[in-house]
Write a protein that holds these residues in place. Structure first.
Motif, short mmCIF file in Angstrom:
data_model
loop_
_atom_site.label_atom_id
_atom_site.label_comp_id
_atom_site.label_asym_id
_atom_site.label_seq_id
_atom_site.Cartn_x
_atom_site.Cartn_y
_atom_site.Cartn_z
N ILE A 446 -5.17 -57.03 -70.41
CA ILE A 446 -3.88 -57.70 -70.30
C ILE A 446 -3.97 -59.17 -70.71
N SER A 447 -5.06 -59.84 -70.36
CA SER A 447 -5.18 -61.25 -70.73
C SER A 447 -5.29 -61.43 -72.23
N CYS A 448 -5.87 -60.45 -72.94
CA CYS A 448 -6.00 -60.59 -74.39
C CYS A 448 -4.65 -60.66 -75.10
N ARG A 512 -15.10 -49.86 -73.08
CA ARG A 512 -15.15 -49.87 -71.60
C ARG A 512 -14.24 -48.81 -71.00
N ARG A 513 -13.02 -48.74 -71.53
CA ARG A 513 -12.04 -47.75 -71.09
C ARG A 513 -11.85 -47.78 -69.57
N THR A 514 -11.65 -48.98 -69.04
CA THR A 514 -11.43 -49.15 -67.59
C THR A 514 -10.12 -48.52 -67.16
N PHE A 515 -9.12 -48.62 -68.01
CA PHE A 515 -7.78 -48.16 -67.67
C PHE A 515 -7.41 -46.93 -68.50
N SER A 516 -6.33 -46.30 -68.12
CA SER A 516 -5.89 -45.09 -68.82
C SER A 516 -5.47 -45.42 -70.25
N LEU A 519 -1.98 -47.03 -70.59
CA LEU A 519 -1.87 -48.47 -70.37
C LEU A 519 -2.49 -49.25 -71.53
N THR A 520 -3.67 -48.82 -71.97
CA THR A 520 -4.32 -49.56 -73.07
C THR A 520 -3.48 -49.48 -74.34
#
Length: 554
Positions: A446-448, A512-516, A519-520
């Motif tokens: 999100i920060s990017c 990394r794929r931290t989020f779904s 969302l990405t």
């Protein structure tokens, strides 16, 4: 995404049926704020109409049969998957596309430039672990590590190499070389290509696939496919049907948003606020794609609109004392808090409170949890960021460029908007990734896009010479810290920072794929929209934005 309160650069106004001129076109005499004006309508990309008897289900069935037939040829299947993705109809065939990843893996180390690079891109985009780019591309370089000159004649391979190069996750030197090599030789080849292919190559260079709006690129890709001697009519028909259905849905959605905005009456009660319903909706339309997200697009547009209103109140309405009261009221989060506010802020507070609670109730009904505490905290973080900027201005304090950018990511409105999107997608604080998002720390996915937005916004302010520059920008603060640098040096530095944020965003989405993936993908789409909102031509027009609105909405 939501607002772009970069202080010296005002966002272009987008009115229904008309897109704004540049920020220099009109001025607000209070703070140099532009509220926009009309310009010449953009030339629309022509749309092939479907036969009246076209049946969507029959089209889907026909395409599924074609995919089954092409499974025996890895190359043919891979090219078909690429076309489905480029035409934005891949969501109908997720199982078939996933099953094709094995064929892509087999072609990763092909001696054919097109096959190897397309396989790499499709596998990385799908989120699978893939061989390092250096390993895939090594066979196409000479003993010195440079790409073989003979490849400069392979236009199809160069286009694929150029697409692949933008998936750089940092530290992939071969992808940087691939971008330089493909860009150079594609640009020099344009004059020798037949007109249709030349236009396609020019469009690919000007709007790289990974960095561009998928729906915008889809229209141009369809036009190119329709110019080829061998046509895939089933796929083309399905793409046109998707375009037309999406456009109808978008038109219905924006009408609902317009009714909400008119009934809200904020532009009447606070005359200085921007009235840009079309532009607000276009952010939501781009970030959340697909018919299943229709209600979410409407609700997110409301949040985006309210962030713009808050930005204008901080810029043009409130005194420092009043803004402090406004921020305290947001932290209190109850209807009584509005009573302590000046009349100009009261309706905005009530709109924020009501709209956010309605979204929280919708999430509870759909997913079984109520995110209102998380959402109210996200609003409080946004207001704190605005207060930081207000204090800098009131005390004539110049922050470091780094501090400005860190706070500017918050006041871009992107973190707040994605806090709402995250909840709508069904993630509560019991999820590890969601708990991370709920903290004041903003995850890089999100920060990017938030920093990309802020940096693009502030680069735009350099072209807007009539702005008073009261509030500063990243460019201004960087030049203060580096007095030997020219404005051109500052812009080059900002472009390097944007490229670095894209690399980090790619790492989050593909490694990394931290989020779904939902969302990405929304975060990628938001980042892609940024340059469209800020890329002015020499006449100070936003041509891509005009085309995009005409194609998909108007």
């Amino acid at each position: 995404m939501a607002a772009t309160p970069a202080r010296t650069f005002s966002m272009p106004s987008v009115e229904p049926l008309l897109l704004s001129a540049s920020p220099a076109a009109t001025r607000n005499d209070q703070r140099g704020r532009s509220h926009g004006g009309s310009i010449r309508p953009s030339v629309a990309v022509s749309e092939t109409l479907l036969p009246s008897d076209f049946d969507l289900q029959e089209g889907l069935t026909s395409m599924q049969k074609i995919l089954q037939q092409r499974r025996s040829s890895g190359r043919e299947m891979m090219a078909t998957v690429d076309n489905l993705k480029r035409l934005c109809i891949d969501h109908y065939f997720e199982e078939e596309i996933e099953s094709a990843m094995g064929a892509c893996m087999d072609l990763l180390h092909s001696d054919d430039l097109f096959d190897a690079t397309l396989a790499f891109r499709l596998v990385r985009e799908a989120g699978h672990d893939v061989s390092p780019a250096d390993d895939v591309l090594r066979r196409f370089t000479d003993d010195t590590g440079e790409f073989k000159l003979a490849l400069s004649k392979d236009i199809r391979g160069l286009l694929s190499l150029h697409d692949m190069s933008h998936l750089d996750m940092g530290g992939e030197a071969s992808l940087h070389k691939a971008k330089e090599f493909s860009s150079k030789h594609l640009a020099s080849a344009i004059r020798y290509l037949e007109p249709g292919l030349a236009r396609y190559v020019r469009q690919s260079l000007d709007h790289p696939y990974h960095l561009s709006l998928m729906q915008y690129k889809a229209r141009h890709h369809l036009s190119y496919l329709q110019s080829l001697p061998t046509r895939d009519t089933a796929m083309e028909g399905l793409a046109v049907a998707e375009f037309q259905l999406s456009k109808q849905l978008h038109q219905e959605e924006i009408q609902e948003v317009k009714r909400w905005w008119t009934d809200l009456g904020l532009s009447d009660e606070i005359p200085v606020v921007r009235d840009q319903v079309l532009k607000w909706y276009m952010w939501a339309m781009t970030s959340l794609q697909g018919s299943s997200f229709s209600r979410y697009r409407i609700e997110i547009t409301k949040i985006i609109a309210l962030v713009y209103v808050v930005d204008d109140i901080f810029d043009l309405v409130g005194t420092p004392e009043e803004l402090s009261l406004f921020t305290q009221a947001i932290r209190m989060w109850n209807t009584a808090a509005a009573d302590s506010l000046p009349s100009g802020m009261r309706p905005c507070y009530k709109a924020i409170y009501t709209t956010t609670n309605e979204i929280a109730d919708m999430v509870e009904e759909e997913h079984g949890f109520n995110p209102v505490n998380h959402l109210r905290n996200a609003w409080a973080v946004l207001f704190d960021g605005f207060m930081v900027e207000a204090r800098w201005l009131a005390t004539d304090q110049a922050p470091t460029a780094e501090d400005y950018l860190r706070n500017g990511a918050v006041t871009s409105g992107v973190p707040l908007t994605f806090a709402h999107i995250f909840s709508m997608l069904g993630y509560d604080k019991s999820n590890e990734a969601a708990a991370n998002l709920a903290d004041d720390h903003i995850p890089s996915v999100i920060s990017c896009p938030a920093k990309i937005l802020r940096l693009w916004d502030d680069m735009g302010s350099a072209e807007d010479e009539a702005q008073e520059g009261l509030d500063g920008s990243y460019r201004d603060f960087y030049l203060m810290e580096n007095p030997s640098c020219t404005p051109g040096d500052a812009e080059a530095h900002m472009r390097r920072l944007i490229a670095r944020e894209w690399e980090e965003l790619n790492r989050e989405c593909f490694s990394r794929r931290t989020f779904s993936s939902r969302l990405t993908q929304a975060c990628l789409n938001a980042a892609r929209m940024v340059s469209v909102m800020y890329s002015y031509d020499k006449e100070q027009r936003l041509l891509v934005l005009e085309d995009y609105a005409t194609m998909l909405l108007l």
